[in-house]
Design a protein around this motif. Structure first.
Motif, PDB file in Angstrom:
ATOM      1  N   THR A 221      34.622  25.377  73.493  1.00 33.26           N
ATOM      2  CA  THR A 221      34.052  26.721  73.508  1.00 33.26           C
ATOM      3  C   THR A 221      32.847  26.697  74.393  1.00 33.26           C
ATOM      4  OG1 THR A 221      32.739  26.292  71.543  1.00 33.26           O
ATOM      5  CG2 THR A 221      34.924  27.227  71.230  1.00 33.26           C
TER       6      THR A 221
ATOM      7  N   ASP B  53      36.421  32.716  65.351  1.00 34.33           N
ATOM      8  CA  ASP B  53      37.105  31.420  65.483  1.00 34.33           C
ATOM      9  C   ASP B  53      38.084  31.203  64.323  1.00 34.33           C
ATOM     10  OD1 ASP B  53      35.530  31.057  67.682  1.00 34.33           O
ATOM     11  OD2 ASP B  53      34.220  29.548  66.782  1.00 34.33           O
ATOM     12  N   GLU B  56      41.228  33.166  64.801  1.00 32.51           N
ATOM     13  CA  GLU B  56      42.102  32.523  65.790  1.00 32.51           C
ATOM     14  C   GLU B  56      42.902  31.389  65.145  1.00 32.51           C
ATOM     15  OE1 GLU B  56      40.690  29.744  68.565  1.00 32.51           O
ATOM     16  OE2 GLU B  56      42.347  30.068  69.970  1.00 32.51           O
ATOM     17  N   GLU B  91      39.331  34.700  71.412  1.00 34.60           N
ATOM     18  CA  GLU B  91      38.391  33.684  70.925  1.00 34.60           C
ATOM     19  C   GLU B  91      37.369  33.349  72.012  1.00 34.60           C
ATOM     20  OE1 GLU B  91      36.618  29.861  70.182  1.00 34.60           O
ATOM     21  OE2 GLU B  91      38.195  30.103  71.678  1.00 34.60           O
TER      22      GLU B  91
END
Lengths: 221, 221
Positions: A221, B53, B56, B91
């Protein structure tokens, strides 16, 4: 039927490894082009990225076909779904190599990275090349110890990325705004490159062991 | 059996739309936090990203279960595979909103964006919020005209991103290295946010029409 399916899964694994070797080639040449202001090499990385994109599209299509025709379950299903995700990560790594090459090309005949930061970017280059090579090897031989060394080099890339900010924000930085922009973006490209490699490594560890970590893919991320 | 599967696909679509609304909320508040130096708002965006998150991870798990249990083909398969990809894009959009918020938090109580660039970033904020809102609506009602307006706002984000470089490299830029770094990274975050929204929009167009463009998802490189 089963034999054909097995052969298709094997081929999928080989194609991901081949795709990873193209990424390795791309990040290697992008870094050399950056550090030596080599225009022709930068342009070759930019042009060659289309081949990586094409492999991704091909792998994705075959994964969807396998899902439709074979209706895999359990480990086979995990292999196919992981392949979709690994190809997406490799495609992004190819893009990031291309972005590095585009900065090198954009500043030619000057060096994009000022002399004072050349050492840091040489280290980033070395770490990124190791990461890419180990990703290729991991995809080929599933030797899980490689995943740990990929994570270690990703940590190193994060530290080197921090070093670039420290240098830019230290009182002695005398670069132009263009140099500040380039160092900022190049640092981010290398940092993201490492993140995606860790994401691939975790997918492979999960495929082989069935064990995930809490932060599966959160690293990217 | 078929009824349950249909219900699960419908639920998947609703969850993607709900996830997109969280992203819309995140980019809205991240931009306000950035433009008004609002620490509490920035922190809320950073904390709330975990929820995106989690959705997802949940959507991905359910997609894999659907593939295993239902062995979908044709359009159903396309829906499930597209859901995997759309959730990955959403995401990342959540991450990018978090990155914007992190810059706002890092510079507090100062404004990260200098006064001279506030107008450009206010426009980027507006475009990103429109993009996010239309993505949520597109995921809800599949009104394909929205895809075009998402692409138009993505083009605007690209132009505004170029404007930031023009400003940084113009002779009149007098910002600190920190401001140069922040403007460089913030511009990139907004530009990538638009790319991912276009990627989602193209997936939905493909799902509804079965027609892809040559550059499907190449926009999100």
């Amino acid at each position: 039927m089963r034999d054909i399916f097995e052969a298709e899964l094997t081929q999928l694994g080989e194609d991901l490894a081949a795709m990873s070797r193209l990424v390795e080639h791309a990040i290697t040449n992008a870094g050399i082009a950056l550090l030596t202001a080599d225009l022709a090499l930068a342009e070759s990385v930019i042009v060659d990225d289309a081949a990586i994109d094409a492999i991704e599209a091909d792998i994705d299509e075959r994964c969807v076909q396998l899902l439709a025709q074979q209706a895999p379950v359990a480990t086979d299903l995990r292999v196919v779904v992981s392949s979709l995700r690994v190809s997406a990560s490799l495609e992004r790594m190819g893009d990031l190599a291309r972005h590095v090459a585009q900065v090198a090309r954009g500043r030619y005949p000057r060096h994009a990275v000022p002399q004072s930061m050349a050492g840091t970017f040489a280290e980033m280059h070395d770490a990124a090349v190791r990461v890419a090579r180990r990703t290729s090897t991991l995809l080929t031989n599933r030797e899980l110890a490689l995943a740990e060394s990929i994570e270690a080099d990703d940590d190193l890339l994060d530290e080197l990325h921090e070093d670039t900010f420290t240098a830019l924000l230290g009182g002695s930085w005398a670069g132009t705004p263009q140099e500040t922009i380039d160092v900022t973006l190049l640092g981010r490209y290398y940092e993201r490159f490492g993140d995606h490699a860790v994401s691939v490594a975790k997918r492979i560890v999960y495929l082989v062991t069935g064990v995930t970590s809490d932060d599966l893919d959160r690293s990217a991320t």
